[in-house]
Design a protein around this motif. Sequence first.
Motif, PDB file in Angstrom:
ATOM      1  N   PRO A 177      16.206  -5.840  40.604  1.00  9.10           N
ATOM      2  CA  PRO A 177      15.687  -6.589  41.569  1.00  9.10           C
ATOM      3  C   PRO A 177      14.170  -6.611  41.702  1.00  9.10           C
ATOM      4  O   PRO A 177      13.442  -5.379  41.842  1.00  9.10           O
ATOM      5  N   GLY A 178      13.389  -7.609  41.595  1.00 13.89           N
ATOM      6  CA  GLY A 178      12.200  -7.707  41.823  1.00 13.89           C
ATOM      7  C   GLY A 178      11.018  -7.471  40.715  1.00 13.89           C
ATOM      8  O   GLY A 178      10.051  -7.403  40.652  1.00 13.89           O
ATOM      9  N   TYR A 179      11.963  -7.242  39.464  1.00 11.86           N
ATOM     10  CA  TYR A 179      11.474  -6.839  38.211  1.00 11.86           C
ATOM     11  C   TYR A 179      11.888  -7.607  37.091  1.00 11.86           C
ATOM     12  O   TYR A 179      11.666  -7.367  35.967  1.00 11.86           O
ATOM     13  N   GLU A 180      12.094  -8.948  37.485  1.00 17.58           N
ATOM     14  CA  GLU A 180      12.812  -9.851  36.653  1.00 17.58           C
ATOM     15  C   GLU A 180      11.740 -10.126  35.430  1.00 17.58           C
ATOM     16  O   GLU A 180      10.566 -10.650  35.889  1.00 17.58           O
ATOM     17  N   GLY A 181      12.136 -10.331  34.365  1.00 18.68           N
ATOM     18  CA  GLY A 181      10.875 -10.799  33.344  1.00 18.68           C
ATOM     19  C   GLY A 181      10.329  -9.914  32.770  1.00 18.68           C
ATOM     20  O   GLY A 181       9.155 -10.075  32.132  1.00 18.68           O
ATOM     21  N   GLN A 182      10.150  -8.669  33.511  1.00 15.13           N
ATOM     22  CA  GLN A 182       9.366  -7.438  32.896  1.00 15.13           C
ATOM     23  C   GLN A 182       9.600  -6.332  32.232  1.00 15.13           C
ATOM     24  O   GLN A 182       9.239  -5.391  32.108  1.00 15.13           O
ATOM     25  N   ASN A 183      11.141  -6.445  31.902  1.00 14.35           N
ATOM     26  CA  ASN A 183      11.595  -5.359  31.418  1.00 14.35           C
ATOM     27  C   ASN A 183      10.947  -4.844  30.084  1.00 14.35           C
ATOM     28  O   ASN A 183      11.151  -3.451  29.495  1.00 14.35           O
ATOM     29  N   ILE A 184      10.342  -5.499  29.161  1.00 10.99           N
ATOM     30  CA  ILE A 184       9.519  -5.117  28.104  1.00 10.99           C
ATOM     31  C   ILE A 184       8.466  -3.984  28.435  1.00 10.99           C
ATOM     32  O   ILE A 184       8.510  -3.091  27.480  1.00 10.99           O
ATOM     33  N   LEU A 185       8.009  -4.090  29.659  1.00 11.46           N
ATOM     34  CA  LEU A 185       7.079  -2.965  30.052  1.00 11.46           C
ATOM     35  C   LEU A 185       8.143  -1.531  30.264  1.00 11.46           C
ATOM     36  O   LEU A 185       7.316  -0.440  30.209  1.00 11.46           O
ATOM     37  N   LEU A 186       9.292  -1.706  30.427  1.00  7.34           N
ATOM     38  CA  LEU A 186      10.178  -0.243  30.578  1.00  7.34           C
ATOM     39  C   LEU A 186      10.198   0.125  29.310  1.00  7.34           C
ATOM     40  O   LEU A 186       9.959   1.608  28.934  1.00  7.34           O
ATOM     41  N   ILE A 187      10.475  -0.639  28.205  1.00 12.67           N
ATOM     42  CA  ILE A 187      10.340  -0.293  26.678  1.00 12.67           C
ATOM     43  C   ILE A 187       8.852   0.546  26.378  1.00 12.67           C
ATOM     44  O   ILE A 187       8.798   1.478  25.778  1.00 12.67           O
ATOM     45  N   ALA A 188       7.899  -0.079  27.002  1.00 11.75           N
ATOM     46  CA  ALA A 188       6.558   0.716  26.649  1.00 11.75           C
ATOM     47  C   ALA A 188       6.350   1.593  27.355  1.00 11.75           C
ATOM     48  O   ALA A 188       5.669   2.677  26.646  1.00 11.75           O
ATOM     49  N   PHE A 189       6.884   1.824  28.692  1.00 16.34           N
ATOM     50  CA  PHE A 189       6.635   2.910  29.328  1.00 16.34           C
ATOM     51  C   PHE A 189       7.665   4.284  28.556  1.00 16.34           C
ATOM     52  O   PHE A 189       6.903   5.282  28.439  1.00 16.34           O
ATOM     53  N   LEU A 190       8.754   3.988  28.029  1.00 16.83           N
ATOM     54  CA  LEU A 190       9.450   5.066  27.339  1.00 16.83           C
ATOM     55  C   LEU A 190       8.835   5.517  26.298  1.00 16.83           C
ATOM     56  O   LEU A 190       8.800   6.590  25.990  1.00 16.83           O
ATOM     57  N   VAL A 191       8.491   4.760  25.174  1.00 20.44           N
ATOM     58  CA  VAL A 191       7.584   4.688  24.045  1.00 20.44           C
ATOM     59  C   VAL A 191       6.581   5.374  24.181  1.00 20.44           C
ATOM     60  O   VAL A 191       6.340   6.491  23.567  1.00 20.44           O
ATOM     61  N   LEU A 192       5.656   5.016  25.294  1.00 20.79           N
ATOM     62  CA  LEU A 192       4.201   5.653  25.545  1.00 20.79           C
ATOM     63  C   LEU A 192       4.610   7.116  25.766  1.00 20.79           C
ATOM     64  O   LEU A 192       3.746   8.166  25.376  1.00 20.79           O
ATOM     65  N   VAL A 193       5.317   7.370  26.926  1.00 20.04           N
ATOM     66  CA  VAL A 193       5.642   8.638  27.152  1.00 20.04           C
ATOM     67  C   VAL A 193       5.972   9.678  26.230  1.00 20.04           C
ATOM     68  O   VAL A 193       5.385  10.773  26.059  1.00 20.04           O
ATOM     69  N   VAL A 194       7.144   9.274  25.449  1.00 22.94           N
ATOM     70  CA  VAL A 194       7.815  10.059  24.400  1.00 22.94           C
ATOM     71  C   VAL A 194       6.559  10.260  23.414  1.00 22.94           C
ATOM     72  O   VAL A 194       6.527  11.517  22.966  1.00 22.94           O
ATOM     73  N   GLN A 195       6.013   9.363  22.989  1.00 20.48           N
ATOM     74  CA  GLN A 195       5.165   9.325  21.761  1.00 20.48           C
ATOM     75  C   GLN A 195       3.673  10.514  22.093  1.00 20.48           C
ATOM     76  O   GLN A 195       3.383  11.205  21.482  1.00 20.48           O
ATOM     77  N   SER A 196       3.371  10.100  23.525  1.00 15.95           N
ATOM     78  CA  SER A 196       2.112  10.922  23.950  1.00 15.95           C
ATOM     79  C   SER A 196       2.694  12.245  24.294  1.00 15.95           C
ATOM     80  O   SER A 196       1.711  13.047  23.932  1.00 15.95           O
ATOM     81  N   GLY A 252       6.937   9.774  37.352  1.00 20.18           N
ATOM     82  CA  GLY A 252       6.677  11.085  36.957  1.00 20.18           C
ATOM     83  C   GLY A 252       7.846  11.863  36.551  1.00 20.18           C
ATOM     84  O   GLY A 252       7.887  12.742  35.587  1.00 20.18           O
ATOM     85  N   LEU A 253       8.988  11.931  37.457  1.00 17.68           N
ATOM     86  CA  LEU A 253      10.127  12.346  37.300  1.00 17.68           C
ATOM     87  C   LEU A 253      10.952  12.002  35.871  1.00 17.68           C
ATOM     88  O   LEU A 253      11.347  12.653  35.215  1.00 17.68           O
ATOM     89  N   LEU A 254      11.004  10.712  35.694  1.00 18.82           N
ATOM     90  CA  LEU A 254      11.625  10.185  34.404  1.00 18.82           C
ATOM     91  C   LEU A 254      10.821  10.363  33.286  1.00 18.82           C
ATOM     92  O   LEU A 254      11.362  10.786  32.164  1.00 18.82           O
ATOM     93  N   ALA A 255       9.375  10.671  33.467  1.00 23.48           N
ATOM     94  CA  ALA A 255       8.600  10.925  32.357  1.00 23.48           C
ATOM     95  C   ALA A 255       8.826  12.596  32.038  1.00 23.48           C
ATOM     96  O   ALA A 255       9.020  12.793  30.685  1.00 23.48           O
ATOM     97  N   PHE A 256       9.005  13.126  32.943  1.00 22.98           N
ATOM     98  CA  PHE A 256       9.447  14.571  32.499  1.00 22.98           C
ATOM     99  C   PHE A 256      10.499  14.668  31.949  1.00 22.98           C
ATOM    100  O   PHE A 256      10.837  15.484  30.827  1.00 22.98           O
ATOM    101  N   ILE A 257      11.744  14.030  32.497  1.00 20.65           N
ATOM    102  CA  ILE A 257      12.994  14.258  31.776  1.00 20.65           C
ATOM    103  C   ILE A 257      12.940  13.722  30.194  1.00 20.65           C
ATOM    104  O   ILE A 257      13.563  14.182  29.420  1.00 20.65           O
TER     105      ILE A 257
END
Length: 315
Positions: A177-196, A252-257
């Motif tokens: 909810p409230g994040y419609e059409g922006q889920n590609i940024l979730l992929i960017a968040f996941l990939v960026l945190v793990v690769q960084s 931050g918590l999700l990035a840590f996990i």
Amino acid sequence: MTEYQTNLLTLFGGLAVVLIIASTIGYMLARRQTGSEPNPVIENLNARINAWWVMIGVIGLAFIWGRPGVVILFGLLSFAALREFVSLTNTRRADHLVLAMVFYVVLPLQFYFIWIDWYGMFSIFIPVYAYLFMPILAVLRGETKNFLIRIAEVQWALMITVYCVSHVPALLSLDIPGYEGQNILLIAFLVLVVQSSDVLQYIWGKLAGKRKIAPKLSPSKTVEGFVGGVLSATLVGASLWWMTPFNFWQAGLLAFIIALLGFFGGLVMSAIKRDRGVKDWGQMIAGHGGFIDRLDSVIFSAPIFFHIVRYFWTV
């Protein structure tokens, strides 16, 4: 320009700045080597930076294309990773039919289910149907030598390189909810945190690493690199909260996990490489090795990230 487009532009603009700085440093270090023997560390560093330009460019094009681009990109990456994994298994001529089914039926169907947003089938197709059908197909060929090893290796290859990787584009199907059409940024968040996390563990290890954390599995990893890298990646993830549906602390918590899971994923995949006596999964990405060498940390973090977000943030 929408908020999503602004966030995407800001993200890739920031990445371009980081790469320009890294390229400049790499160029200056290489210039200092003029007239002397080439330094393999600097050469490897510049090869890695150049590869990152290509990888971020490809990901950027896929993001611009939207859902089709992301699903096709990760489908192709799964295919390449599966090929690398299978090349190190004990499969025999009798397994060719099973492998053909895995490459040309199971893998495309898995990503097709994501394409049409069929979560029920996407989540069970490989761990239930493919898992049971593969040994049935194999046993019909009548080859019993190393049967359990051969079929288990292919099942593992499929789970790791296809099922786990497919959870990355599956993030597009989450209804937040409230994040419609922006889920590609979730992929960017996941990939960026793990690769960084991978990059920062390497840098912390070079700067302060003293105690080996798993010398038999990955001699270059240190306790200091692990702690510094994971905590730094946690800060990177928290600082990216603005492009996610999370607040600062949740990001931050999700990035840590996912950084933690990425580290252990890298160790597991290193254990397999050591078992097979190879340094890298392949040579396709200059300075990095194979596709699995670049995906290993994403493989273990993507399914957990997907299900945490699905459980706590979707309707």
